[in-house]
Design an enzyme around this catalytic site. Structure first.
Site, PDB file in Angstrom:
ATOM      1  N   ALA A  82       8.501 -12.175  -3.463  1.00  0.00           N
ATOM      2  CA  ALA A  82       7.820 -12.824  -4.413  1.00  0.00           C
ATOM      3  C   ALA A  82       8.301 -12.423  -5.939  1.00  0.00           C
ATOM      4  CB  ALA A  82       6.417 -13.169  -4.091  1.00  0.00           C
ATOM      5  N   GLN A 108       9.350   2.576  12.324  1.00  0.00           N
ATOM      6  CA  GLN A 108       9.031   1.722  13.451  1.00  0.00           C
ATOM      7  C   GLN A 108      10.228   1.549  14.403  1.00  0.00           C
ATOM      8  OE1 GLN A 108       6.100   1.281  13.476  1.00  0.00           O
ATOM      9  NE2 GLN A 108       5.051   0.192  11.802  1.00  0.00           N
ATOM     10  N   ASN A 142       1.017  -1.223  -0.081  1.00  0.00           N
ATOM     11  CA  ASN A 142      -0.054   0.016  -0.055  1.00  0.00           C
ATOM     12  C   ASN A 142       0.973   1.416   0.016  1.00  0.00           C
ATOM     13  OD1 ASN A 142      -2.341  -1.654   0.469  1.00  0.00           O
ATOM     14  ND2 ASN A 142      -1.461  -1.727   2.812  1.00  0.00           N
ATOM     15  N   HIS A 201      -1.853  -2.188  19.820  1.00  0.00           N
ATOM     16  CA  HIS A 201      -2.512  -3.388  19.404  1.00  0.00           C
ATOM     17  C   HIS A 201      -2.192  -4.630  20.309  1.00  0.00           C
ATOM     18  CE1 HIS A 201      -1.914  -1.371  15.303  1.00  0.00           C
ATOM     19  NE2 HIS A 201      -3.192  -1.295  15.916  1.00  0.00           N
TER      20      HIS A 201
HETATM   21  P1  NAI Z   1       1.739  -3.866   3.400  1.00  0.00           P
HETATM   22  O1  NAI Z   1       0.693  -4.812   3.979  1.00  0.00           O
HETATM   23  O2  NAI Z   1       0.896  -3.194   2.118  1.00  0.00           O
HETATM   24  O3  NAI Z   1       2.896  -4.636   2.732  1.00  0.00           O
HETATM   25  C1  NAI Z   1       2.902  -5.581   2.009  1.00  0.00           C
HETATM   26  C2  NAI Z   1       4.204  -5.538   1.208  1.00  0.00           C
HETATM   27  O4  NAI Z   1       5.277  -5.980   2.068  1.00  0.00           O
HETATM   28  C3  NAI Z   1       4.073  -6.565   0.216  1.00  0.00           C
HETATM   29  O5  NAI Z   1       3.624  -6.059  -0.762  1.00  0.00           O
HETATM   30  C4  NAI Z   1       5.636  -7.124  -0.074  1.00  0.00           C
HETATM   31  O6  NAI Z   1       6.240  -6.006  -0.784  1.00  0.00           O
HETATM   32  C5  NAI Z   1       5.855  -6.843   1.467  1.00  0.00           C
HETATM   33  N1  NAI Z   1       6.200  -8.185   2.182  1.00  0.00           N
HETATM   34  C6  NAI Z   1       4.932  -9.003   2.639  1.00  0.00           C
HETATM   35  N2  NAI Z   1       5.406  -9.821   3.075  1.00  0.00           N
HETATM   36  C7  NAI Z   1       6.646 -10.145   2.854  1.00  0.00           C
HETATM   37  C8  NAI Z   1       7.692 -11.094   3.124  1.00  0.00           C
HETATM   38  N3  NAI Z   1       7.500 -12.357   3.682  1.00  0.00           N
HETATM   39  N4  NAI Z   1       8.655 -10.785   2.969  1.00  0.00           N
HETATM   40  C9  NAI Z   1       9.380  -9.614   2.223  1.00  0.00           C
HETATM   41  N5  NAI Z   1       8.445  -8.673   2.177  1.00  0.00           N
HETATM   42  C10 NAI Z   1       7.085  -8.869   2.215  1.00  0.00           C
HETATM   43  O7  NAI Z   1       2.092  -2.705   4.421  1.00  0.00           O
HETATM   44  P2  NAI Z   1       1.821  -1.149   4.185  1.00  0.00           P
HETATM   45  O8  NAI Z   1       0.223  -1.034   4.195  1.00  0.00           O
HETATM   46  O9  NAI Z   1       2.411  -0.465   2.967  1.00  0.00           O
HETATM   47  O10 NAI Z   1       2.484  -0.498   5.431  1.00  0.00           O
HETATM   48  C11 NAI Z   1       3.640  -0.384   5.684  1.00  0.00           C
HETATM   49  C12 NAI Z   1       4.036   0.083   7.140  1.00  0.00           C
HETATM   50  O11 NAI Z   1       3.113   1.242   7.328  1.00  0.00           O
HETATM   51  C13 NAI Z   1       3.799  -0.946   7.983  1.00  0.00           C
HETATM   52  O12 NAI Z   1       4.617  -1.113   8.968  1.00  0.00           O
HETATM   53  C14 NAI Z   1       2.351  -0.614   8.609  1.00  0.00           C
HETATM   54  O13 NAI Z   1       2.050  -0.897   9.643  1.00  0.00           O
HETATM   55  C15 NAI Z   1       2.353   0.947   8.279  1.00  0.00           C
HETATM   56  N6  NAI Z   1       1.159   1.781   8.480  1.00  0.00           N
HETATM   57  C16 NAI Z   1       0.310   1.436   7.353  1.00  0.00           C
HETATM   58  C17 NAI Z   1      -0.849   2.097   7.138  1.00  0.00           C
HETATM   59  C18 NAI Z   1      -1.695   1.914   5.916  1.00  0.00           C
HETATM   60  O14 NAI Z   1      -2.590   2.585   5.780  1.00  0.00           O
HETATM   61  N7  NAI Z   1      -1.573   1.236   4.921  1.00  0.00           N
HETATM   62  C19 NAI Z   1      -1.038   3.187   8.304  1.00  0.00           C
HETATM   63  C20 NAI Z   1      -0.366   3.467   9.009  1.00  0.00           C
HETATM   64  C21 NAI Z   1       1.027   2.693   9.145  1.00  0.00           C
END
Ligand code: NAI
Length: 400
Positions: free
Chosen positions: A36, A118, A12, A213
């Site tokens: 992947a 983080q 995201n 959490h």
């Molecule tokens: P996300 O859930 O979209 O991340 C998924 C991505 O992480 C995948 O597309 C891949 O590139 C990578 N990934 C997933 N599993 C993996 C694995 N086993 N090994 C290596 N890479 C892997 O994360 P998002 O939503 O972009 O969030 C990023 C950070 O921001 C996180 O720490 C989240 O807690 C924080 N955050 C997110 C918000 C949101 O609205 N999305 C809001 C506030 C904080």
């Protein structure tokens, strides 16, 4: 182009940042995703599509940004050379893999930005990037600038809301940067959120929102669940908070504040004023969204930003059960609570409530971080506690 940025990740946040930045004139955007087949997939999509960021501003108006990152790759040798800023925009458990990948190609004068970093981001960056890191800046934003989600991989991402401001810590290093690091990152993000520099990096670590959490998960699933399938569906997460869960969170936050006070006592010249109780943080940051701020429980239950958010659940033999593999435990304990516990332990502050929660969570994860109330378990290396990287004293923490 005047500025070249690298976005690490493929989810995201990575899509959102890549889309916003690539639309800025004179900014070249590269994406490195190691997960992947994401790089191949996204690269192929880019050949015949633009990336759309669909935005809903906080006042309700909408807009779309169309742009194209220069390249998406899984090869750090292509991604890293010549870059000015490297953004980590991926969950914390994946950071180590990116640090290792960029290390051989990392040059001096680069800004390494955790968006969000983080808790423990600096400890991991400094230990992994030993040779070059003192010529780089390390910046850690307390959260992602947006609430965002991917609608279609490689094609469309949605910003559902902007944060008003973001506490951001900066370790300057001895590099030469094209602009002061915070100014440069603000240029990429645009007007909102406003980046606010913290007085020292420990404050961002102690104020990590990963404390929220685990106490709620513990209160709900350890203290208040009979182990039976959830016949009524997934319960509300924030809006379902009860007195016990709110009290647990409040006590964890007290332990954080005590840690900050102790640091202040040992080093009176440090400004730790940014470390505040989570109740105060909620009422300040969600002022317009909370309808009853009489106490922590009500502030969480009546926060519009949390409308309808549920406990993570999964199906097991056709029955609904809590999902402990979700990041509320897998990310927020080893890369959150344990890091804060580690800082508390270094300055000798007792943390009975954190200990109780970590002890429960480590059993679920099949790991051992704590032994009793001490961080000396055999799996400490799988966390980002300062101890995992050999930091043992406050002096060492402050000298990074
Ligand atoms: P996300 O859930 O979209 O991340 C998924 C991505 O992480 C995948 O597309 C891949 O590139 C990578 N990934 C997933 N599993 C993996 C694995 N086993 N090994 C290596 N890479 C892997 O994360 P998002 O939503 O972009 O969030 C990023 C950070 O921001 C996180 O720490 C989240 O807690 C924080 N955050 C997110 C918000 C949101 O609205 N999305 C809001 C506030 C904080």
């Amino acid at each position: 182009p005047a500025i070249k940025i690298l976005v690490c990740g493929g989810g995201n946040g990575a899509h959102t940042l890549a889309g916003i930045a690539a639309a800025i004139p004179n900014v070249e955007v590269r994406v490195l995703t190691l997960f992947a087949d994401e790089a191949d997939k996204w690269s192929k999509i880019l050949e015949s599509n633009v990336l759309v960021v669909s935005i809903t501003y906080n006042n309700g108006t909408t807009a779309e940004i169309l742009s194209k990152p220069k390249l998406v790759t899984k090869d750090p040798a292509i991604a890293v050379p010549g870059i000015d800023i490297i953004f980590f925009t991926v969950p914390a458990f994946a950071h180590q893999q990116y640090f290792h990948a960029i290390l051989p190609f990392l040059e001096p004068n680069v800004i390494i930005a955790g968006l969000p970093g983080q808790a423990g981001f600096e400890f991991q960056a400094i230990s992994t990037l030993k040779n070059v890191v003192d010529k780089c800046a390390i910046l850690n934003c307390e959260s992602l600038p947006w609430a965002c989600r991917l609608l279609e991989f490689g094609k469309k991402v949605q910003i559902q809301g902007f944060k008003e401001s973001l506490s951001t810590s900066l370790i300057m290093g001895h590099g030469k940067y094209k602009l002061p690091p915070l100014e440069l990152i603000q240029k990429i993000l645009g007007e909102r959120p406003k980046l606010v520099k913290t007085k020292n990096y420990l404050a961002v670590n102690l104020m990590a929102k990963s404390i929220v959490h685990p106490p709620i998960m513990y209160g709900k699933w350890c203290l208040d669940w009979d182990g039976e399938p959830l016949k009524l569906g997934a319960p509300l997460f924030y809006q379902g908070v009860d007195d016990v869960q709110a009290d647990l969170l409040s006590k964890v936050s007290d332990e954080v504040v005590n840690t900050s006070k102790k640091i202040q006592e040992i080093r009176p010249e440090l400004d730790m004023s940014e470390v505040i109780h989570i109740f105060d943080w909620f009422t300040i940051n969600y002022r317009d969204q909370i309808s009853d701020s009489s106490n922590l429980k009500m502030a969480m239950r009546t926060n519009k930003a949390y409308n309808g958010l549920l406990h993570p659940t999964r199906k097991e033999n056709g029955n609904l059960v809590p999902d402990f593999s979700y990041r509320y435990i897998t990310e927020d304990v080893p890369f959150g609570l344990v890091v804060i516990k580690g800082i508390a332990e270094i300055v000798g502050v007792e943390t009975p409530t954190m200990d109780k929660i970590i002890n429960w969570a480590q059993d679920i994860l099949g790991r051992e971080f704590l032994v009793g109330s001490e961080l000396k378990g055999k799996d400490l290396k799988c966390t980002r506690s300062p101890q995992a990287f050999g930091f043992k004293t406050l002096e060492e923490l402050l000298n990074v």
